[in-house]
Design an enzyme around this catalytic site. Structure first.
Site, PDB file in Angstrom:
ATOM      1  N   MET A 157    -101.117  75.874  67.982  1.00  0.00           N
ATOM      2  CA  MET A 157    -100.719  76.881  66.986  1.00  0.00           C
ATOM      3  C   MET A 157     -99.461  76.447  66.241  1.00  0.00           C
ATOM      4  O   MET A 157     -98.733  75.561  66.678  1.00  0.00           O
ATOM      5  CB  MET A 157    -100.498  78.213  67.651  1.00  0.00           C
ATOM      6  CG  MET A 157    -101.800  78.935  67.906  1.00  0.00           C
ATOM      7  SD  MET A 157    -101.509  80.627  68.366  1.00  0.00           S
ATOM      8  CE  MET A 157    -103.178  81.240  68.386  1.00  0.00           C
ATOM      9  N   TYR A 208    -105.920  79.884  71.799  1.00  0.00           N
ATOM     10  CA  TYR A 208    -105.626  81.187  72.404  1.00  0.00           C
ATOM     11  C   TYR A 208    -105.215  81.074  73.870  1.00  0.00           C
ATOM     12  O   TYR A 208    -104.598  81.992  74.403  1.00  0.00           O
ATOM     13  CB  TYR A 208    -106.818  82.133  72.231  1.00  0.00           C
ATOM     14  CG  TYR A 208    -107.026  82.471  70.769  1.00  0.00           C
ATOM     15  CD1 TYR A 208    -106.134  83.300  70.106  1.00  0.00           C
ATOM     16  CD2 TYR A 208    -108.076  81.911  70.052  1.00  0.00           C
ATOM     17  CE1 TYR A 208    -106.285  83.573  68.762  1.00  0.00           C
ATOM     18  CE2 TYR A 208    -108.238  82.190  68.703  1.00  0.00           C
ATOM     19  CZ  TYR A 208    -107.337  83.015  68.056  1.00  0.00           C
ATOM     20  OH  TYR A 208    -107.480  83.284  66.723  1.00  0.00           O
ATOM     21  N   MET A 209    -105.546  79.912  74.486  1.00  0.00           N
ATOM     22  CA  MET A 209    -105.170  79.748  75.894  1.00  0.00           C
ATOM     23  C   MET A 209    -103.660  79.652  76.069  1.00  0.00           C
ATOM     24  O   MET A 209    -103.119  80.076  77.083  1.00  0.00           O
ATOM     25  CB  MET A 209    -105.832  78.512  76.476  1.00  0.00           C
ATOM     26  CG  MET A 209    -107.322  78.696  76.645  1.00  0.00           C
ATOM     27  SD  MET A 209    -108.134  77.180  77.097  1.00  0.00           S
ATOM     28  CE  MET A 209    -107.429  76.919  78.702  1.00  0.00           C
ATOM     29  N   ILE A 239     -94.842  82.767  69.350  1.00  0.00           N
ATOM     30  CA  ILE A 239     -94.901  81.459  70.019  1.00  0.00           C
ATOM     31  C   ILE A 239     -94.646  80.344  69.025  1.00  0.00           C
ATOM     32  O   ILE A 239     -94.328  79.235  69.408  1.00  0.00           O
ATOM     33  CB  ILE A 239     -96.226  81.219  70.781  1.00  0.00           C
ATOM     34  CG1 ILE A 239     -97.413  81.358  69.858  1.00  0.00           C
ATOM     35  CG2 ILE A 239     -96.351  82.095  71.988  1.00  0.00           C
ATOM     36  CD1 ILE A 239     -98.642  80.728  70.435  1.00  0.00           C
ATOM     37  N   ASP A 240     -94.781  80.653  67.728  1.00  0.00           N
ATOM     38  CA  ASP A 240     -94.501  79.618  66.723  1.00  0.00           C
ATOM     39  C   ASP A 240     -93.016  79.281  66.674  1.00  0.00           C
ATOM     40  O   ASP A 240     -92.627  78.266  66.104  1.00  0.00           O
ATOM     41  CB  ASP A 240     -94.943  80.090  65.331  1.00  0.00           C
ATOM     42  CG  ASP A 240     -96.450  80.214  65.210  1.00  0.00           C
ATOM     43  OD1 ASP A 240     -97.135  79.902  66.195  1.00  0.00           O
ATOM     44  OD2 ASP A 240     -96.941  80.632  64.149  1.00  0.00           O
ATOM     45  N   THR A 280     -93.742  91.793  61.609  1.00  0.00           N
ATOM     46  CA  THR A 280     -93.386  93.002  62.349  1.00  0.00           C
ATOM     47  C   THR A 280     -91.955  93.415  62.043  1.00  0.00           C
ATOM     48  O   THR A 280     -91.649  94.603  61.880  1.00  0.00           O
ATOM     49  CB  THR A 280     -93.521  92.733  63.869  1.00  0.00           C
ATOM     50  OG1 THR A 280     -94.838  92.254  64.118  1.00  0.00           O
ATOM     51  CG2 THR A 280     -93.256  93.973  64.682  1.00  0.00           C
ATOM     52  N   ARG A 290    -101.369  81.171  74.403  1.00  0.00           N
ATOM     53  CA  ARG A 290    -100.587  82.378  74.163  1.00  0.00           C
ATOM     54  C   ARG A 290    -101.049  83.584  74.988  1.00  0.00           C
ATOM     55  O   ARG A 290    -100.381  84.614  74.996  1.00  0.00           O
ATOM     56  CB  ARG A 290    -100.565  82.732  72.681  1.00  0.00           C
ATOM     57  CG  ARG A 290    -101.845  83.312  72.133  1.00  0.00           C
ATOM     58  CD  ARG A 290    -101.675  83.753  70.692  1.00  0.00           C
ATOM     59  NE  ARG A 290    -102.726  84.661  70.322  1.00  0.00           N
ATOM     60  CZ  ARG A 290    -102.964  85.082  69.094  1.00  0.00           C
ATOM     61  NH1 ARG A 290    -102.217  84.655  68.099  1.00  0.00           N
ATOM     62  NH2 ARG A 290    -103.932  85.913  68.846  1.00  0.00           N
ATOM     63  N   ASN A 308     -92.110  87.737  62.297  1.00  0.00           N
ATOM     64  CA  ASN A 308     -91.544  87.960  60.957  1.00  0.00           C
ATOM     65  C   ASN A 308     -92.110  89.203  60.278  1.00  0.00           C
ATOM     66  O   ASN A 308     -91.360  90.023  59.749  1.00  0.00           O
ATOM     67  CB  ASN A 308     -91.836  86.740  60.073  1.00  0.00           C
ATOM     68  CG  ASN A 308     -90.862  85.612  60.360  1.00  0.00           C
ATOM     69  OD1 ASN A 308     -89.673  85.761  60.143  1.00  0.00           O
ATOM     70  ND2 ASN A 308     -91.364  84.500  60.863  1.00  0.00           N
TER      71      ASN A 308
HETATM   72  N1  LIG Z   1     -93.628  92.769  54.718  1.00  0.00           N
HETATM   73  C1  LIG Z   1     -94.090  93.662  55.594  1.00  0.00           C
HETATM   74  N2  LIG Z   1     -93.690  94.952  55.540  1.00  0.00           N
HETATM   75  C2  LIG Z   1     -94.155  95.866  56.419  1.00  0.00           C
HETATM   76  N3  LIG Z   1     -95.009  95.570  57.418  1.00  0.00           N
HETATM   77  C3  LIG Z   1     -95.431  94.301  57.546  1.00  0.00           C
HETATM   78  C4  LIG Z   1     -95.004  93.281  56.632  1.00  0.00           C
HETATM   79  N4  LIG Z   1     -95.604  92.119  56.999  1.00  0.00           N
HETATM   80  C5  LIG Z   1     -96.373  92.412  58.064  1.00  0.00           C
HETATM   81  N5  LIG Z   1     -96.269  93.708  58.399  1.00  0.00           N
HETATM   82  C6  LIG Z   1     -96.944  94.373  59.506  1.00  0.00           C
HETATM   83  O1  LIG Z   1     -96.422  93.851  60.724  1.00  0.00           O
HETATM   84  C7  LIG Z   1     -97.445  93.702  61.686  1.00  0.00           C
HETATM   85  C8  LIG Z   1     -97.451  92.300  62.242  1.00  0.00           C
HETATM   86  O2  LIG Z   1     -97.423  91.326  61.199  1.00  0.00           O
HETATM   87  P1  LIG Z   1     -98.041  89.869  61.415  1.00  0.00           P
HETATM   88  O3  LIG Z   1     -97.618  89.029  60.276  1.00  0.00           O
HETATM   89  O4  LIG Z   1     -99.502  89.967  61.669  1.00  0.00           O
HETATM   90  O5  LIG Z   1     -97.431  89.362  62.775  1.00  0.00           O
HETATM   91  P2  LIG Z   1     -95.975  88.881  63.161  1.00  0.00           P
HETATM   92  O6  LIG Z   1     -95.109  90.061  63.228  1.00  0.00           O
HETATM   93  O7  LIG Z   1     -96.172  88.225  64.458  1.00  0.00           O
HETATM   94  O8  LIG Z   1     -95.539  87.940  62.080  1.00  0.00           O
HETATM   95  C9  LIG Z   1     -98.745  94.057  61.010  1.00  0.00           C
HETATM   96  O9  LIG Z   1     -99.128  95.341  61.472  1.00  0.00           O
HETATM   97  C10 LIG Z   1     -98.426  94.049  59.537  1.00  0.00           C
HETATM   98  O10 LIG Z   1     -99.179  95.001  58.832  1.00  0.00           O
HETATM   99  O1  LIG Z   2    -105.996  84.665  65.420  1.00  0.00           O
HETATM  100  P1  LIG Z   2    -104.776  85.475  65.221  1.00  0.00           P
HETATM  101  O2  LIG Z   2    -104.632  86.582  66.191  1.00  0.00           O
HETATM  102  O3  LIG Z   2    -104.604  85.935  63.812  1.00  0.00           O
HETATM  103  O4  LIG Z   2    -103.545  84.544  65.554  1.00  0.00           O
HETATM  104  C1  LIG Z   2    -103.334  83.274  64.989  1.00  0.00           C
HETATM  105  C2  LIG Z   2    -101.888  83.095  64.693  1.00  0.00           C
HETATM  106  O5  LIG Z   2    -101.060  83.471  65.762  1.00  0.00           O
HETATM  107  C3  LIG Z   2     -99.900  82.649  65.785  1.00  0.00           C
HETATM  108  O6  LIG Z   2     -99.882  81.929  66.963  1.00  0.00           O
HETATM  109  C4  LIG Z   2     -98.662  83.465  65.785  1.00  0.00           C
HETATM  110  O7  LIG Z   2     -98.690  84.335  64.752  1.00  0.00           O
HETATM  111  P2  LIG Z   2     -97.819  85.656  64.777  1.00  0.00           P
HETATM  112  O8  LIG Z   2     -96.409  85.230  65.101  1.00  0.00           O
HETATM  113  O9  LIG Z   2     -97.967  86.205  63.407  1.00  0.00           O
HETATM  114  O10 LIG Z   2     -98.359  86.535  65.835  1.00  0.00           O
HETATM  115  C5  LIG Z   2    -100.055  81.694  64.605  1.00  0.00           C
HETATM  116  O11 LIG Z   2     -99.623  80.410  64.893  1.00  0.00           O
HETATM  117  C6  LIG Z   2    -101.538  81.707  64.388  1.00  0.00           C
HETATM  118  O12 LIG Z   2    -101.906  81.357  63.089  1.00  0.00           O
HETATM  119 MG   LIG Z   3     -96.395  86.612  60.931  1.00  0.00          MG
END
Ligand SMILES: Nc1ncnc2c1ncn2[C@@H]1O[C@H](COP(=O)(O)OP(=O)(O)O)[C@@H](O)[C@H]1O
Ligand SMILES: O=P(O)(O)OC[C@H]1O[C@](O)(COP(=O)(O)O)[C@@H](O)[C@@H]1O
Ligand SMILES: [Mg+2]
Length: 533
Positions: free
Chosen positions: A348, A456-457, A304-305, A277, A459, A275
């Site tokens: 997770m 972590y295992m 993976i969520d 990203t 993922r 989300n």
């Molecule tokens: N609302 C947003 N706008 C722009 N970049 C974002 C936003 N939310 C998160 N990011 C960036 O996207 C990347 C991944 O976000 P994160 O929430 O950690 O993982 P995921 O994409 O798996 O949900 C990070 O580098 C973060 O800084």
């Molecule tokens: O320890 P980290 O790297 O922040 O990851 C933990 C998080 O990763 C996840 O598995 C997946 O998160 P993302 O989709 O944001 O990568 C969450 O369920 C968990 O809270």
């Molecule tokens: Mg996220």
């Protein structure tokens, strides 16, 4: 079960612009405080346990007494699910015959001197007007389990989304392309498989300049060098877990990222992430358009969520569920072999309990499954501990599977956030373990508690076969989408068909387990657990 308030069911807001949509979702969330009853992001009513407050309803709404409401809804849906195209922003964008040819897999000459190999009779191209039906069940009533209806009468409304795949016309000359791939957020099984397929497919189109940006969006900081990619480099990467490119949270702001892309000459960006990203990818797409830069930004949902809206599933999820079986089985064996044994497995799932639910269903060894979407009590006559006591007395042992985001009301809030702005959760697994030990000590009955945290295992492993296939198709379609001139889109699987979706539609909020769904009911049937409230 309560029924929908007539005031709410008679009208429904239909957002048309992005800012409308943002306020639409905020409104929907505030107007429908009960999880089961709010319309979802495509404006769909769901069966409810409680009645929402009518006064919070928007004034700007569709009137179901309007005989044209269905046509209007379908037209609005078509607009919202339109996938942005180069032509929308650059009317003079030129198209070329595709260099992707199923019969002739390589360009006719290294330098394209003889033009593009596009004059075969059949190439297997997708027509731009092909569509996939988003909803395939025709519910007869809101009382049907898991019913999602547009209006209170459950009128059949067609919701079509764009079919993914190679197009006859492309909007980039392969020799002019510099493609970059980036993996952001946490790890997920299959990242390497997707990277590999993107590289291979780009090469089939004839692209020579392909790079990986290291460590997610952070890699757009100047100090990190690009990783050159080719079929040779990625040939065996899918055999290991993780990401060849590395991942990270946080990083530069959108403007800095676009500056860096411009400097590097990147005109195709493939973004693998969840989300957050995708929110970033959409912001990058908008900034590029604002600056008049003709760049395709295409996402591949990674989590993976499994918390991305509208898709059957995201890659890596099946593998994570499969990997979780090993932890659950160990917890079961430990619990089963101990005198009054209790096994606890934490999985997770920040706000979505899909992994815990599916892992419980798959294993058949779980007695209690706790997910963020379903509130529960630990103590009291209906609490988890009372049921655990009953299980130890009747079965002799019990196994609990808890999602990391479940029961956050029981653990201390730290207010801490990670580099991406995600809330750092309290450890519900440890808390439950302590409470169980305390409870049985207090009542003077023994309980042998074993806690397993395989977080972590599940993922960090490589993708299983079915995820490998999903990654392959998604990776290929991401490249087809970029060459076809789309940007600000993501790829997905919908009702077993592959689709392109505009990014804002899939990230309005995290997808969660519907406690009224058949799948959650199946989980409850399987575990035999009661309501814990
Ligand atoms: N609302 C947003 N706008 C722009 N970049 C974002 C936003 N939310 C998160 N990011 C960036 O996207 C990347 C991944 O976000 P994160 O929430 O950690 O993982 P995921 O994409 O798996 O949900 C990070 O580098 C973060 O800084
Ligand atoms: O320890 P980290 O790297 O922040 O990851 C933990 C998080 O990763 C996840 O598995 C997946 O998160 P993302 O989709 O944001 O990568 C969450 O369920 C968990 O809270
Ligand atoms: Mg996220």
């Amino acid at each position: 079960m309560g029924s929908l308030s007539p005031a709410i069911s008679s009208k429904l807001l239909l957002p048309t612009t992005t800012s409308d949509r943002t306020s639409f979702h905020a409104l929907i969330r505030s107007s429908f405080p009960c999880r089961g009853e709010r319309p979802n992001m495509i404006g769909v009513f769901k069966r409810t346990h409680c009645v929402a407050s009518a006064e919070k309803k928007s004034k700007s709404a569709i009137d179901f007494s309007d005989p044209e409401w269905k046509t209007k809804f379908e037209e609005d849906f078509e607009k919202r699910f339109n996938i942005p195209h180069m032509r929308d922003f650059f009317p003079d964008a030129v198209s070329y015959p595709s260099t992707f040819c199923l019969r002739m897999r390589t360009p006719v000459s290294e330098e394209f001197a003889q033009g593009y190999p596009s004059d075969e009779e059949w190439h297997g191209y997708i027509n731009n007007n092909d569509r996939v039906l988003l909803k395939v069940i025709r519910y007869s009533s809101l009382t049907s389990a898991g019913a999602e209806c547009i209006d209170p009468d459950c009128t059949w409304v067609e919701q079509w989304i764009h079919r993914a795949g190679p197009r006859e016309k492309i909007y980039f000359k392969p020799e002019d392309v510099k493609a970059a791939i980036i993996t952001c957020g946490g790890l997920c099984p299959g990242l390497n498989d997707v990277i590999r397929q993107i590289v291979i497919t780009l090469e089939i189109y004839g692209v020579k300049k392909i790079v990986g940006i290291p460590f997610g969006y952070r890699g757009f900081g100047n100090e990190l060098a690009e990783i050159p990619l080719s079929r040779k480099v990625v040939q065996n990467v899918h055999l290991s877990g993780g990401s060849l490119l590395g991942v990270s949270r946080g990083g530069p702001n959108v403007s800095e990222i676009v500056d860096s892309m411009k400097e590097r000459g990147i005109n195709m960006l493939f973004v693998l992430g969840g989300n957050g990203t995708h929110a970033g990818a959409n912001a990058i797409h908008n900034e590029l358009i604002k600056r008049g830069l003709k760049v395709a930004v295409v996402g591949v949902p990674k989590t993976i969520d499994n918390d991305i809206l509208l898709m059957d599933k995201t890659f890596g999820f099946d593998t994570a569920v499969e990997e979780a079986q090993r932890a659950i089985n160990s917890a079961y064996i430990e619990a089963h072999s101990a005198y009054r044994g209790v096994g606890i497995v934490k999985l997770m799932g920040r706000s979505s309990g899909f992994i815990a639910m599916q892992a419980a269903l798959a294993s058949g060894q779980i007695d209690i499954c706790l997910i963020p979407e379903v509130p529960f009590e630990l103590h009291g006559p209906h609490g988890v501990l009372k049921h655990l006591k009953y299980l130890l007395e009747t079965k002799g042992s019990a196994v609990i599977c808890v999602a990391e985001g479940a029961g956050q009301n029981f653990v201390e809030k730290t207010n801490a956030k990670d580099a991406s702005g995600n809330v750092v959760l309290g450890d519900i697994g440890v808390h439950i373990q302590q409470e169980i030990k305390k409870y049985f000590k207090e009542i003077g009955d023994p309980a042998d508690v074993k806690y397993i945290d395989p977080t972590y295992m599940i993922r960090a492993c490589r993708a299983n076969a079915s995820d490998g296939i999903l990654c392959t198709v998604l990776g290929q379609n991401a490249v087809h989408g970029a060459f076809a001139g789309y940007s600000g889109i993501t790829v997905g699987i919908c009702n077993t068909h592959y689709v392109y979706l505009p990014i804002p539609q899939v990230i309005s909020y995290p997808r969660t387990v519907d406690p009224n769904s058949r799948m959650w009911h199946r989980c409850l049937t399987s575990t035999g657990q009661p309501d814990f409230i």
